[in-house]
Design an enzyme around this catalytic site. Structure first.
Site, PDB file in Angstrom:
ATOM      1  N   LYS A 185       0.855  -1.167   0.000  1.00  0.00           N
ATOM      2  CA  LYS A 185       0.000   0.000   0.000  1.00  0.00           C
ATOM      3  C   LYS A 185       0.904   1.235   0.000  1.00  0.00           C
ATOM      4  CE  LYS A 185      -1.166   2.784   2.515  1.00  0.00           C
ATOM      5  NZ  LYS A 185      -0.942   4.210   2.097  1.00  0.00           N
ATOM      6  N   GLU A 261       9.982   1.142  10.768  1.00  0.00           N
ATOM      7  CA  GLU A 261      10.996   2.192  10.609  1.00  0.00           C
ATOM      8  C   GLU A 261      10.251   3.498  10.799  1.00  0.00           C
ATOM      9  OE1 GLU A 261      12.870   5.103   9.665  1.00  0.00           O
ATOM     10  OE2 GLU A 261      12.721   4.490   7.557  1.00  0.00           O
ATOM     11  N   CYS A 295      13.615  10.722   7.504  1.00  0.00           N
ATOM     12  CA  CYS A 295      13.703  10.339   8.912  1.00  0.00           C
ATOM     13  C   CYS A 295      15.136  10.400   9.398  1.00  0.00           C
ATOM     14  CB  CYS A 295      13.128   8.941   9.109  1.00  0.00           C
ATOM     15  SG  CYS A 295      13.889   7.698   8.052  1.00  0.00           S
ATOM     16  N   GLU A 392      10.154  16.121  15.087  1.00  0.00           N
ATOM     17  CA  GLU A 392      10.765  15.940  13.775  1.00  0.00           C
ATOM     18  C   GLU A 392      10.324  17.076  12.850  1.00  0.00           C
ATOM     19  OE1 GLU A 392      11.773  12.076  11.022  1.00  0.00           O
ATOM     20  OE2 GLU A 392       9.825  12.150  12.023  1.00  0.00           O
TER      21      GLU A 392
END
Length: 488
Positions: A185, A261, A295, A392
């Site tokens: 997906k 992750e 990331c 982040e």
């Protein structure tokens, strides 16, 4: 859309249907969803928008193909991967342009991602042939211990928009090597790159049903029943920690094998004995790769006070020299962020830091005009309570804070719930080893700003995830261990 001479040809040639059971077909009821050019805000095209029923059909196809694929000889699985690697090299220009059109990164960066994505096919070409177990005498001498490795079974992969090809091959390649089938997906914003990968693997000879791709605008609705299906054996997700926690909770009902992750908050630590030229050069790599939408992006810069002013001045000079523009246009260094929401989050974090006392020595705002552009930004004097030191950023913003001692540097670097990667710059070998051991991260870039490598284990600790992708560890995530006690 871009004026690149090949843009229309590449877009028109891109597959836009679902790929289920080896067939290209429309979504249930002919539903479609738009794919946007983030550099202009315009719709590039429409692709099939999978329903819950379409997702179920994809899992049905994966389950039906699992037995035969698991029994396929390793040589044949390896050959599929090698052909895929070769085809990805041959099609790299078109794949890169397609990625730039839907994701926004510069063409040079997209070409770099395609090369990196292809490396997973090459690495796992060999790993497919190195799946082994062992046989030994039991301690009592009366029996034997036989240990074998077998494929986990059907997998669900949920991939992100920031690296739409590489985050796909990093999961798909080891699954193929291990003998697992899968449903993928892709992110709603970037389905074209994954559909192009499906066509490439089809052309490489991957049997029907081994790979199934279902782009959808209703991600959670499609994924939830698949995760709850007892036939699914593994879930792998790359994305935010917030979503990852939800998926882990859902996966717990079936006790699924999971690889996660998740988010990062990478510290970039510069000691006074570092090579400042190298540190600044690598800071640009760690911060500005993918417009900071990674990331692994350097999220906060911790610089020893004695060299902080000089580091900030050099970094500012580099950031000011960058050119914003459409990723497919010649001369573009920095493309747009993925969408208005993401740009809004970056602006909110910068505004918060400035309101609390930070200074934007360059950039700091949204660029006027079409597209989701944010100026490359350097912030100095960032206070410890600024949100962007904890959250982040996912944008082209470099906040600089200072430290005095090694102990302070380590404490500041570890002061986060995340633990994906850290960057460390020093010419003192003893310090490099001490700090590397003390940093609470799954990966460290020592005097370099890029850690991604298909042959190395990628992954984090703490709230940054579970498991590893790539390296020798990568294929282990797709294998179960079976022990047979042999009576003599």
């Amino acid at each position: 859309m871009s004026t690149h001479p090949d843009a229309r040809r590449v877009l028109d040639a891109a597959p836009r249907q679902l790929y289920v059971g080896g067939a290209w077909r429309d979504a249930e009821g002919g539903a479609t969803m738009p794919v946007e050019d983030p550099a202009t805000g315009e719709t590039l095209c429409e692709v099939a928008d999978a329903s819950v029923a379409d997702g179920a059909a994809a899992l049905d196809a994966a389950v039906a193909a699992q037995r035969d694929w698991a029994a396929t000889p390793p040589n044949e699985r390896s050959e599929v991967l090698h052909r895929a690697f070769t085809l990805m090299q041959e099609r790299s220009d078109d794949l890169a342009l397609l990625m730039t059109l839907e994701m926004g990164k510069s063409l040079a960066e997209s070409k770099g991602e395609i090369a990196y994505a292809a490396e997973f096919f090459r690495w796992f070409t060999g790993e497919a042939l190195r799946i082994d177990g062992y046989f030994k005498q039991a301690g009592n001498g009366q029996s034997r211990v036989l240990v074998m490795k077998q494929p986990v079974g059907p997998c669900l992969f949920i991939t992100p928009w920031n690296f739409p090809a590489a985050m796909g091959t990093r999961k798909i390649a080891p699954a193929i090597a291990a003998g697992c089938t899968m449903v993928v997906k892709p992110a709603e914003q970037t389905p074209l790159s994954m559909l192009a990968l499906a066509r490439l693997l089809e052309d490489a000879g991957l049997p029907p049903g081994v790979l199934n791709v279902v782009p959808t605008s209703a991600s959670s609705e499609l994924a939830k029943p698949l995760i709850a299906d007892p036939r699914l054996r593994k879930l792998s997700f790359t994305g935010s920690t917030e979503v990852g926690r939800t998926l882990i909770a859902q996966a717990s009902e079936q006790v699924l094998k999971t690889s996660m992750e998740l988010g990062g908050n990478a510290p970039f630590v510069v000691f006074e004995d570092a090579d400042l030229d190298a540190a600044v050069e690598q800071a640009m790599v760690a911060k500005m790769r993918n417009m900071g939408e990674a990331c692994t992006s350097a999220n906060r810069f911790h610089v020893q006070a004695s060299v902080a002013e000089e580091f900030a001045a050099r970094l500012t000079e580099k950031m000011q020299a960058l050119t914003l523009g459409h990723g497919a246009d010649e001369g573009t260094d920095v493309g747009p962020l993925i969408d208005a929401d993401q740009r809004g989050k970056v602006a909110e974090l910068v505004d918060d830091a400035v309101a609390k006392g930070a200074t934007a020595v360059t950039g700091g705002g949204v660029r006027d005009g079409a597209g989701y552009f944010f100026e490359p930004t350097v912030l100095t004097g960032v206070p410890t309570d600024a949100r962007l030191l904890k959250e982040e950023i996912f944008g082209p913003v470099a906040p600089i804070a200072t430290f005095e001692t090694e102990e302070e540097a380590v404490a500041a670097a570890n002061d986060t719930e995340f633990g994906l990667v850290a960057y460390l710059f020093t010419r003192d070998l003893s310090r490099a080893l001490r700090v590397s051991e003390a940093l609470e991260t799954g990966m460290i870039g020592l005097n370099q700003g890029l850690v991604s490598n298909a042959g190395a284990p990628f992954g984090g600790v703490k709230q940054s995830g579970l498991g590893r992708e790539g390296g020798n560890e990568g294929i282990a995530e797709y294998l179960e261990t079976k022990y047979v006690a042999v009576k003599l």
